[in-house]
Design an enzyme around this catalytic site. Structure first.
Site, mmCIF file in Angstrom:
data_model
loop_
_atom_site.group_PDB
_atom_site.id
_atom_site.type_symbol
_atom_site.label_atom_id
_atom_site.label_comp_id
_atom_site.label_asym_id
_atom_site.label_seq_id
_atom_site.Cartn_x
_atom_site.Cartn_y
_atom_site.Cartn_z
ATOM 1 N NE ARG A 1 -12.462 36.353 13.525
ATOM 2 C CZ ARG A 1 -12.336 36.108 12.213
ATOM 3 N NH1 ARG A 1 -12.052 34.884 11.783
ATOM 4 N NH2 ARG A 1 -12.485 37.064 11.337
ATOM 5 C CE LYS A 2 -19.175 31.010 13.230
ATOM 6 N NZ LYS A 2 -19.503 29.809 12.457
ATOM 7 C CE LYS B 1 -42.806 39.047 9.355
ATOM 8 N NZ LYS B 1 -43.651 37.993 8.773
ATOM 9 C CG ASP C 1 -25.583 46.959 8.087
ATOM 10 O OD1 ASP C 1 -25.228 46.046 8.864
ATOM 11 O OD2 ASP C 1 -24.854 47.402 7.187
ATOM 12 C CG ASN D 1 -38.564 37.637 6.251
ATOM 13 O OD1 ASN D 1 -38.280 37.315 5.092
ATOM 14 N ND2 ASN D 1 -38.319 36.855 7.284
HETATM 15 C C1 LIG Z 1 -19.501 48.144 12.691
HETATM 16 C C2 LIG Z 1 -18.145 48.814 12.783
HETATM 17 C C3 LIG Z 1 -17.448 48.513 14.074
HETATM 18 C C4 LIG Z 1 -16.271 49.349 14.351
HETATM 19 C C5 LIG Z 1 -16.579 50.773 14.564
HETATM 20 C C6 LIG Z 1 -17.373 50.996 15.823
HETATM 21 C C7 LIG Z 1 -17.819 52.398 15.884
HETATM 22 C C8 LIG Z 1 -19.291 52.467 15.645
HETATM 23 C C9 LIG Z 1 -19.622 53.679 14.891
HETATM 24 C C10 LIG Z 1 -20.749 53.755 14.173
HETATM 25 C C11 LIG Z 1 -21.709 52.600 14.033
HETATM 26 C C12 LIG Z 1 -22.078 52.447 12.598
HETATM 27 C C13 LIG Z 1 -22.501 51.045 12.327
HETATM 28 C C14 LIG Z 1 -22.462 50.810 10.851
HETATM 29 C C15 LIG Z 1 -22.642 49.356 10.564
HETATM 30 C C16 LIG Z 1 -22.327 49.075 9.147
HETATM 31 C C17 LIG Z 1 -21.679 47.741 9.047
HETATM 32 C C18 LIG Z 1 -21.350 47.437 7.608
HETATM 33 O O1 LIG Z 1 -22.054 47.831 6.743
HETATM 34 S S1 LIG Z 1 -19.962 46.527 7.290
HETATM 35 C C19 LIG Z 1 -19.884 46.569 5.483
HETATM 36 C C20 LIG Z 1 -20.535 45.394 4.838
HETATM 37 N N1 LIG Z 1 -19.806 44.172 5.144
HETATM 38 C C21 LIG Z 1 -18.662 43.880 4.489
HETATM 39 O O2 LIG Z 1 -18.194 44.558 3.614
HETATM 40 C C22 LIG Z 1 -17.989 42.600 4.929
HETATM 41 C C23 LIG Z 1 -17.309 41.898 3.779
HETATM 42 N N2 LIG Z 1 -16.842 40.600 4.257
HETATM 43 C C24 LIG Z 1 -15.634 40.456 4.838
HETATM 44 O O3 LIG Z 1 -14.833 41.392 4.912
HETATM 45 C C25 LIG Z 1 -15.332 39.110 5.419
HETATM 46 O O4 LIG Z 1 -16.143 38.134 4.832
HETATM 47 C C26 LIG Z 1 -15.576 39.086 6.968
HETATM 48 C C27 LIG Z 1 -14.665 40.119 7.662
HETATM 49 C C28 LIG Z 1 -17.044 39.372 7.328
HETATM 50 C C29 LIG Z 1 -15.223 37.705 7.499
HETATM 51 O O5 LIG Z 1 -13.981 37.353 6.939
HETATM 52 P P1 LIG Z 1 -12.832 36.677 7.812
HETATM 53 O O6 LIG Z 1 -11.781 36.237 6.862
HETATM 54 O O7 LIG Z 1 -12.408 37.552 8.935
HETATM 55 O O8 LIG Z 1 -13.557 35.443 8.506
HETATM 56 P P2 LIG Z 1 -13.984 34.037 7.855
HETATM 57 O O9 LIG Z 1 -12.932 33.048 8.245
HETATM 58 O O10 LIG Z 1 -14.343 34.152 6.423
HETATM 59 O O11 LIG Z 1 -15.325 33.774 8.667
HETATM 60 C C30 LIG Z 1 -15.305 33.588 10.081
HETATM 61 C C31 LIG Z 1 -16.446 32.668 10.399
HETATM 62 O O12 LIG Z 1 -17.683 33.277 9.984
HETATM 63 C C32 LIG Z 1 -18.364 32.470 8.998
HETATM 64 N N3 LIG Z 1 -18.958 33.337 8.002
HETATM 65 C C33 LIG Z 1 -18.376 34.383 7.367
HETATM 66 N N4 LIG Z 1 -19.241 34.945 6.539
HETATM 67 C C34 LIG Z 1 -20.393 34.248 6.654
HETATM 68 C C35 LIG Z 1 -21.668 34.381 6.052
HETATM 69 N N5 LIG Z 1 -21.934 35.333 5.163
HETATM 70 N N6 LIG Z 1 -22.626 33.498 6.430
HETATM 71 C C36 LIG Z 1 -22.391 32.519 7.342
HETATM 72 N N7 LIG Z 1 -21.184 32.366 7.955
HETATM 73 C C37 LIG Z 1 -20.216 33.216 7.600
HETATM 74 C C38 LIG Z 1 -17.241 31.599 8.405
HETATM 75 O O13 LIG Z 1 -17.771 30.405 7.841
HETATM 76 C C39 LIG Z 1 -16.365 31.361 9.616
HETATM 77 O O14 LIG Z 1 -17.009 30.379 10.386
HETATM 78 P P3 LIG Z 1 -16.133 29.240 11.191
HETATM 79 O O15 LIG Z 1 -15.203 30.025 12.107
HETATM 80 O O16 LIG Z 1 -15.382 28.485 10.132
HETATM 81 O O17 LIG Z 1 -17.177 28.448 11.924
#
Ligand SMILES: CCCCCCCC/C=C\CCCCCCCC(=O)SCCNC(=O)CCNC(=O)[C@H](O)C(C)(C)COP(=O)(O)OP(=O)(O)OC[C@H]1O[C@@H](n2cnc3c(N)ncnc32)[C@H](O)[C@@H]1OP(=O)(O)O
Length: 240
Positions: free
Chosen positions: A206-207, A185, A161, A183
């Protein structure tokens, strides 16, 4: 293998309690510098060798540092506390101001950097901007055990992640994981080094679609393969 792992564990245990060395500051920031920059405040950079790093990890690190010399690769610095430009953006747009100002976040630190040297996640990520791919060198320590002698699957998932998150955030800015598909393995021996090769496969609105494989240092063993979907956050939408 068990004997060498036990020896590795012993030397890692010996490192417990060792004080942090002098601040390891990044001097080699390039394209992703605005995203991962530590220049706003002087923070320790954790993506640098420490005494717990095995020969394998140091060797690979040196090889990738060499690749950085012509600018095709860059090492991504890593802070324990959120000190990056983008994470400030993230707070501004997506966090409840009460949470930012209150006690809640004052103790916050990056999950993967919360262990003493060598006991948890030791890793460094290199980015190739032109090829939209990253390589994460990861040594999982004794606190990440699952089945005796092997890494917990959740620890592998966490590193995937993080590797994916970095790969996606470089192109997409503030992103969040929407889907991870892994997966497993082969089990990963505790204290061994693995290499996570991630790439951005597709950007669709946005994806951001990413994929990776996790391999042994000699590349002979394929431990895991994964795909992920990251969504660029929409400042008009609340994340809570
Ligand atoms: C990485 C940070 C970056 C900033 C900082 C940078 C500094 C870097 C520093 C250090 C690096 C450290 C790196 C760590 C990385 C860790 C990352 C994590 O662990 S993140 C925590 C776990 N994830 C959640 O908690 C999300 C929970 N979910 C949500 O909040 C929402 O569902 C969200 C934001 C992901 C999407 O929500 P909506 O309302 O903005 O967007 P909608 O309209 O639902 O979806 C947009 C499109 O995406 C598809 N979509 C959304 N979820 C999908 C899914 N699960 N599967 C398939 N499609 C999906 C939808 O069908 C839609 O598609 P169509 O535009 O209609 O074509």
């Amino acid at each position: 293998m068990l004997r060498s792992c036990t020896a590795g564990l012993r030397s890692l245990w010996a490192l417990r309690g060792r004080r942090e060395g002098a601040a390891r500051l990044s001097a080699d920031l390039q394209p992703a510098r605005r995203l991962f920059s530590t220049e706003k405040a002087v923070h320790k950079d954790w993506a640098l060798p420490n005494p717990s790093w095995s020969k394998d990890l140091k060797l690979l690190f040196d090889q990738f540092m060499k690749k950085c010399e012509d600018g095709s690769w860059e090492r991504l610095p890593s802070c324990k506390h959120t000190c990056t430009y983008k994470s400030e953006d993230f707070k501004t747009y997506f966090l409840d101001p009460q949470l930012v100002e209150g006690e809640g976040l004052s103790q916050a630190q990056l999950f993967t950097r919360g262990f003493e040297d060598g006991l948890g996640f030791e890793y460094v990520i290199f980015n190739n901007n032109d090829e939209k791919r990253t390589v994460c060198l990861f040594q999982g320590g004794p606190y990440l055990q699952g089945i005796p002698g092997f890494l917990h699957g959740g620890a592998i998932a966490t590193m995937i992640d993080v590797a994916f998150g970095s790969c996606a955030a470089i192109s997409g800015g503030a992103v969040m994981t929407a889907n991870l598909n892994i997966n497993f393995k082969r089990p990963v021996p505790l204290c061994s080094v693995v290499v996570i090769h991630s790439q951005l496969d597709k950007l669709e609105g946005r994806k951001l679609f990413v994929s990776c494989n996790v391999r042994s240092v000699d590349e002979k063993t394929l431990y895991s393969e994964a795909t992920g979907l990251f969504i660029k956050l929409d400042p008009k939408k609340s994340s809570t």
